[in-house]
Design a protein around this motif. Structure first.
Motif, short mmCIF file in Angstrom:
data_model
loop_
_atom_site.label_atom_id
_atom_site.label_comp_id
_atom_site.label_asym_id
_atom_site.label_seq_id
_atom_site.Cartn_x
_atom_site.Cartn_y
_atom_site.Cartn_z
N SER A 182 0.59 -1.38 -0.24
CA SER A 182 -0.06 -0.05 -0.20
C SER A 182 0.49 1.14 -0.19
N GLY A 183 1.99 1.14 0.10
CA GLY A 183 2.79 2.75 0.56
C GLY A 183 2.78 3.04 1.96
N ALA A 184 1.99 3.00 3.04
CA ALA A 184 1.31 3.57 3.96
C ALA A 184 2.12 2.89 5.00
N ASN A 185 2.40 3.78 6.25
CA ASN A 185 3.00 3.53 7.23
C ASN A 185 1.80 2.81 8.75
N VAL A 186 1.66 1.61 8.55
CA VAL A 186 0.91 0.86 8.95
C VAL A 186 0.93 -0.53 9.20
N ILE A 187 2.20 -1.65 9.43
CA ILE A 187 2.38 -2.73 9.84
C ILE A 187 1.58 -2.97 11.59
N ALA A 188 2.52 -1.87 12.44
CA ALA A 188 2.26 -1.89 13.29
C ALA A 188 0.94 -1.75 13.89
#
Length: 124
Positions: A65-71
């Motif tokens: 997705s290109g977003a910083n969301v894994i957390a």
């Protein structure tokens, strides 16, 4: 990479304090910034109390997705391996090595993490 280069790289890495155990949410992720030799990076830190390995640190950037969301992903278990599912497109990443289970060509960067008493340290 030569052995000398690998050893030099290893010595450039240092243990950094990230947070305390009280800052962690069991069976969930939290995001943190760390300083690496390449510059700052976002890390997704996962705490699985009661497991053989309780702490994991992966890149927080979701390559799909290109977003910083894994957390913010959902922590679970697939084929006996602890994983996190991306909250956007649901790809699963192994917490142990960052490997995407749906795409062998994709792997998240990982870092060694450990407890030092109540402090959480990362080797970056």
């Amino acid at each position: 990479m030569t052995t000398a280069t690998a050893l030099k790289h290893e010595t450039e890495m240092t243990w950094q304090a990230l947070c305390t155990r009280a800052d962690l949410v069991p069976f969930s992720g939290v995001a943190a910034w760390i300083e690496t030799a390449e510059g700052p990076a976002q890390v997704a830190l996962f705490y699985l109390p009661g497991h053989e390995q309780a702490l994991y640190a992966l890149d927080n950037h979701d390559p799909f997705s290109g977003a910083n969301v894994i957390a913010r992903g959902i922590v679970g278990d697939l084929q006996g391996q602890p994983v996190v599912a991306s909250p956007l497109y649901k790809q699963h990443f192994r917490l142990t090595d960052g490997q995407c289970l749906e795409d062998d060509a994709v792997k998240l960067r990982t870092w060694p993490v450990r407890f030092d008493g109540e402090r959480v340290l990362i080797h970056a």
